[in-house]
Scaffold this motif. Structure first.
Motif, PDB file in Angstrom:
ATOM      1  N   GLY A  94       0.810  -1.209   0.000  1.00 27.99           N
ATOM      2  CA  GLY A  94       0.000   0.000   0.000  1.00 27.99           C
ATOM      3  C   GLY A  94       0.844   1.260   0.000  1.00 27.99           C
ATOM      4  N   PHE A  95       2.107   1.125   0.410  1.00 31.21           N
ATOM      5  CA  PHE A  95       3.027   2.269   0.454  1.00 31.21           C
ATOM      6  C   PHE A  95       4.375   1.903  -0.153  1.00 31.21           C
ATOM      7  N   ALA A  96       4.405   0.829  -0.941  1.00 23.94           N
ATOM      8  CA  ALA A  96       5.677   0.256  -1.370  1.00 23.94           C
ATOM      9  C   ALA A  96       6.471   1.181  -2.287  1.00 23.94           C
ATOM     10  N   VAL A  97       5.802   1.883  -3.186  1.00 26.47           N
ATOM     11  CA  VAL A  97       6.521   2.780  -4.090  1.00 26.47           C
ATOM     12  C   VAL A  97       7.176   3.903  -3.294  1.00 26.47           C
ATOM     13  N   ASN A  98       6.421   4.492  -2.391  1.00 27.14           N
ATOM     14  CA  ASN A  98       6.987   5.549  -1.551  1.00 27.14           C
ATOM     15  C   ASN A  98       8.119   5.016  -0.682  1.00 27.14           C
TER      16      ASN A  98
ATOM     17  N   PRO B 267      13.073   5.562   1.509  1.00 25.88           N
ATOM     18  CA  PRO B 267      13.185   4.593   2.616  1.00 25.88           C
ATOM     19  C   PRO B 267      13.556   5.265   3.935  1.00 25.88           C
ATOM     20  N   ASP B 268      13.075   4.670   5.037  1.00 27.50           N
ATOM     21  CA  ASP B 268      13.430   5.231   6.340  1.00 27.50           C
ATOM     22  C   ASP B 268      14.795   4.749   6.816  1.00 27.50           C
ATOM     23  N   ARG B 269      15.354   3.721   6.162  1.00 28.88           N
ATOM     24  CA  ARG B 269      16.735   3.298   6.383  1.00 28.88           C
ATOM     25  C   ARG B 269      17.160   2.397   5.249  1.00 28.88           C
TER      26      ARG B 269
ATOM     27  N   THR C  17      19.817   8.882  -4.763  1.00 30.57           N
ATOM     28  CA  THR C  17      18.682   9.792  -4.581  1.00 30.57           C
ATOM     29  C   THR C  17      18.165   9.791  -3.146  1.00 30.57           C
ATOM     30  N   PRO C  18      17.790   8.642  -2.568  1.00 32.33           N
ATOM     31  CA  PRO C  18      17.323   8.689  -1.174  1.00 32.33           C
ATOM     32  C   PRO C  18      18.415   9.083  -0.189  1.00 32.33           C
ATOM     33  N   ILE C  19      19.669   8.732  -0.472  1.00 31.04           N
ATOM     34  CA  ILE C  19      20.751   9.138   0.424  1.00 31.04           C
ATOM     35  C   ILE C  19      20.867  10.657   0.444  1.00 31.04           C
ATOM     36  N   ALA C  20      20.722  11.283  -0.731  1.00 32.80           N
ATOM     37  CA  ALA C  20      20.775  12.744  -0.801  1.00 32.80           C
ATOM     38  C   ALA C  20      19.634  13.388  -0.026  1.00 32.80           C
TER      39      ALA C  20
ATOM     40  N   PRO D 164      19.177   7.320   6.253  1.00 32.75           N
ATOM     41  CA  PRO D 164      20.366   6.792   6.938  1.00 32.75           C
ATOM     42  C   PRO D 164      20.820   5.463   6.339  1.00 32.75           C
ATOM     43  N   VAL D 165      22.134   5.275   6.259  1.00 27.82           N
ATOM     44  CA  VAL D 165      22.731   4.050   5.738  1.00 27.82           C
ATOM     45  C   VAL D 165      23.448   3.332   6.869  1.00 27.82           C
TER      46      VAL D 165
END
Length: 442
Positions: free
Chosen positions: A151-155, A160-162, A186-189, A193-194
């Motif tokens: 239901g929220f997989a694309v977002n 991602p929250d991590r 992109t999400p790291i920018a 958090p990694v």
């Protein structure tokens, strides 16, 4: 980057589309030719909000393709393994057949320096076995667990929250981290958090998270059982203990329990693997977590019988919801579908509806009548049961349904309805672990 995604089910299709939107050249590969044909036309093989749009964007940019030929992965330098790991028949253990089949099919097309990245949820130790398997190709291995919510997989893929990298501590960590950082630039920018861990830790992250969430859900459902026996209200209890920052309110929602393709399967696989490595006692509590969850389904049937004078036999019962959660057509281990089956077996005439899951349900449960609207579903019903908290169901006007039913009785299996509103409209309302209310309307 040029990336292949092996396995285009729920995880792989979303991951491939998201990577293409992020700017990579992606080919998704699956042996199911019908699935590939659908995806190639920007048609999602399952319901997931935002996925058709992501597919369309990837194709429009010329960065996304799908194929049933594994040889199409030959130009990629990063290869994600995203196949399913279902529960073995007759066992709680995870079936790794598809994982190793995917790796073996990919091996002839791996080049020295390629990076194979596992995303499938697997027992600890699987990554080391795969690393040994691909060693002759001089490809490297990483493990990158997924944390997608249906239901929220694309977002969740795009933001991602991590991000977890499982990397062997063999002197190549920095180099492999740079490759993965480029994949997730992109999400790291954006500030995601990694975390860099050993392979074994990365393999354990997803099942640990799901085991914790399942435990939290079963805990509040256990409290719901006590609340019903004592006259307490579990929703008020959850509000009170949820204010404790150490506990938190999320996932403290009593109801008919959890389902889907992850939580039930993952906690059972964790129990099975713990037994295999000699530490079964460490997660023995998960057996009770599973049993509490399954008990909630039988409880709804018992409550239905109580509201109908002692038996559901010969009664017309209407179910609102078939998918295991809203914004999904997934019926895997769905509490709603289990309850439909149990009611039917006990002699009830069951009619059900769902915004997205009817066709999936129809294929596995033929003893139930299916309807396309709420109105036709509840017509002449002796009892209505809400089992999936779709927004359209939560917002139903109880006064509008009253003239349609034979008896104004409802079980709120998710504790999401406004109890006072339904009571004021003359309904006999029962929630999960809540006060037993008396109707005040007419």
């Amino acid at each position: 980057m040029q990336i292949s995604v092996i396995g285009c089910g729920y995880l792989g299709a979303v991951h491939a589309a998201a990577l293409a939107v992020m700017g990579h050249e992606v080919v998704g590969i699956d042996v199911d030719e019908r699935k590939i044909a659908d995806l190639s036309q920007s048609r999602a093989p399952f319901f997931e909000p935002g996925l058709p749009e992501a597919l369309t964007e990837g194709f429009a940019a010329g960065r996304l393709a799908f194929s049933s030929e594994i040889s199409e992965a030959k130009n990629a330098t990063v290869h994600f393994i995203a196949v399913g790991t279902p529960q073995k028949a007759g066992s709680n253990a995870a079936d790794l057949t598809y994982v190793f089949a995917a790796v073996e099919a990919l091996m002839p097309h791996l080049k020295p320096g390629d990076l194979v990245v596992g995303k499938s949820t697997v027992p600890v130790g699987t990554a080391r076995r795969i690393a040994e398997l691909i060693a002759p190709t001089d490809a490297r291995l990483a493990w990158n667990p997924e944390f997608l919510r249906e239901g929220f997989a694309v977002n969740d893929s795009m933001h991602p929250d991590r991000i977890v990298y499982g990397l062997a501590d063999d002197g190549n960590r920095d180099e492999l981290k740079q490759v993965l950082d480029a994949v997730y630039a992109t999400p790291i920018a954006e500030g995601a958090p990694v975390l860099v861990t050993e392979l074994e830790t990365a393999e354990l992250v997803k099942v640990s998270a799901n085991a914790f969430l399942a435990t939290k859900i079963s805990f509040i459902n256990s409290m719901a059982e006590i609340a019903e026996a004592t006259g307490a209200d579990v929703t008020e209890l959850a509000d009170a203990i949820g204010l404790d920052a150490r506990i938190g309110r999320r996932f403290l929602n009593a109801g008919v329990g959890f389902g889907g393709g992850c939580l039930p399967k993952d906690i059972r696989a964790l129990m099975a693997h713990a037994d295999e490595i000699g530490v079964g006692d460490s997660v023995a509590f998960l057996k009770e977590v599973d049993e509490v969850n399954l008990r909630r389904r039988a409880h709804v049937v018992s409550l239905a019988a109580e509201m109908l004078g002692g038996s559901v036999a010969g009664k017309r019962i209407s179910l609102l919801g078939l998918s295991f959660k809203p914004e999904s057509d997934d019926i895997r281990d769905s509490p709603a579908l289990s309850i439909a089956r149990l009611l039917s077996e006990d002699g009830a005439s069951v009619v059900a509806t769902d915004p997205e899951a009817i066709e999936n349900a129809r294929r596995v449960l033929t003893t139930v009548e299916y309807a396309d609207s709420v109105e036709s579903t509840v017509a002449n019903a002796d009892l209505v049961i809400l089992l999936t908290e779709w927004k359209s169901f939560v917002q139903i006007d109880p006064s509008a349904l009253s003239p349609l039913v034979s008896a104004a009785k409802i079980i709120d299996g998710r504790n999401v309805l406004d109890a006072q509103r339904w009571l004021a409209a003359g309904w006999d309302y029962r929630g999960m672990g809540r006060y037993r209310h008396e109707a005040t309307g007419h």
